[in-house]
Write an enzyme that holds these catalytic residues in place. Structure first.
Site: not given
Ligand code: TTP
Ligand code: MG
Length: 364
Positions: A4, A104-105
């Site tokens: 991730d 992103d995963e």
């Molecule tokens: P995530 O992987 O949930 O979050 P992240 O990558 O920003 O942070 P983390 O370090 O905790 O992994 O989500 C991936 C992308 O999806 C994030 O960069 C932006 C988008 N997103 C939104 O637009 N709204 C949201 O509520 C969430 C959770 C994510």
């Molecule tokens: Mg992420």
């Protein structure tokens, strides 16, 4: 394993403008109704320290960052998608099978590659982290476990730049102390319901009478919760839809732009790909090269064939064409080179499909 990317949209913004790295960065979805109406998409970890969260109204994030030199940016999905594709191109090459979930995963099944050895998996994950950082200047968090459920919870448990390995014998001691909402599928409502039953941790959920659980949540969900709390999950890692592809990537012995040197490597990669797809009796219709130049930029060039084929000589020939074209467009040496084939069809058809008469061959 589950990989991730950390604070993805905000980190992507940092890569194109490194000057903002040491400031709080907030990526926003502006609704356009008034100047600050809209919600936070994501933010970097510095902004999170001030209390900024995904989904929060922009005005609230601004309040939290009042008098702080913070950066607010609008979402740029095209840019994030492009980076996402490059990341997935890299990750895919490390997996026996690969499943992207969201932008992103991704899940990587590395069972065969690591011969079920968690130490080998740990080394592989370190390689992946180094590769993603060196190629794209991005950090990610990785969770390794005996199944997808554990890998996902492991990846979530340490961020950013996290790394969590849960071996089969450690599953229950890892899971049981965690609050129930760390289990995939337990949202706010389910959490409240479980708490009203006196269930606060995954361990308490595992110990709860399975029949009572199904009487509250229904048969399907109840038995899922029971099994999941015990760390049981047997869902395979499988690429969804038509996006399936097979790719191999390798670091060249030396940085070079010597065509025949690079071709000896790509031929080898083609051989590997060929044996992988031959086993599954797949024909391919798209061929791509992935070239990482000495400046660590990842380039991809692809060509869609007129007809599906399973001919390795065609694969090698197209790779050669694409490579020649790429080298004519860059002055730089190559550091790594990869080959990908995609757009599979199952039958080894020698017959021209009807579509081949409508669709001209295109290259991009
Ligand atoms: P995530 O992987 O949930 O979050 P992240 O990558 O920003 O942070 P983390 O370090 O905790 O992994 O989500 C991936 C992308 O999806 C994030 O960069 C932006 C988008 N997103 C939104 O637009 N709204 C949201 O509520 C969430 C959770 C994510
Ligand atoms: Mg992420």
């Amino acid at each position: 394993m589950l990989v991730d990317l950390d604070y993805f949209f905000a980190q992507a913004e940092e890569t194109r403008n490194p000057a903002i790295r040491d400031k709080p960065v907030v990526v926003c979805v502006y609704s356009g109704r008034s100047e600050d109406s809209g919600a936070v998409s994501t933010s970097n970890y510095l902004a999170r320290k001030y209390g900024v969260r995904s989904g929060m109204p922009i005005f609230m994030a601004k309040k939290k960052l009042e008098n702080v030199d913070a950066v607010f940016l609008p979402v740029d999905h095209d840019f994030y998608d492009e980076i996402s594709r490059k990341v997935m191109d890299i990750l895919r090459t490390y997996a026996d099978s690969f499943e992207q979930v969201g932008v992103d995963e991704a899940f990587l099944d590395v069972t065969q590659k690591t011969e079920r050895d968690f130490e080998k998996a740990r080394k592989l994950a370190e390689e992946i982290k180094d590769d993603v950082r060196a190629s794209l200047n991005l950090t990610c968090s990785i969770g390794i476990g005996p199944n997808k459920l554990i890998a996902k919870i492991a990846a979530d448990s340490q961020k950013p730049d996290g790394f969590t390995v849960v071996k089969p014998e450690g599953v229950q001691s890892f899971l049981f102390p965690l609050p129930i909402d760390r289990l995939i599928g337990v949202g706010v409502k389910t959490k409240e319901k479980m708490q009203s039953l006196g269930i606060n941790t995954i361990g308490e959920l595992a110990a709860y009478d399975a029949r009572k659980l199904t009487s509250v949540f229904g048969k399907r969900l109840g038995s899922y919760f029971h099994n999941a709390a015990l760390g049981l999950d047997d869902e395979p890692v499988a690429e969804k839809g038509e996006a399936e592809s097979v790719s191999r990537i390798s670091t060249l012995k030396q940085d070079t732009r010597d065509m025949s040197f690079i071709l000896s490597k790509t031929d080898q990669l083609c051989d590997e790909i060929y044996s992988a797809i031959q086993k599954q009796q797949l024909s391919f219709k798209a061929v791509a090269i992935i070239a990482i130049t000495t400046d660590m930029i990842v380039h991809a060039k692809s060509k869609t064939l007129e007809n599906p084929t399973s001919d390795m000589e065609i694969m090698k020939q197209v790779v050669k064409e694409l490579l020649a074209k790429f080298l004519s467009e860059t002055q730089l040496d190559l550091r790594r080179i990869g080959v990908r084939v995609a757009n599979f069809s199952k039958e080894q058809s020698t017959q021209k499909p009807l579509t081949s008469f409508i669709e001209p061959a295109k290259s991009d």
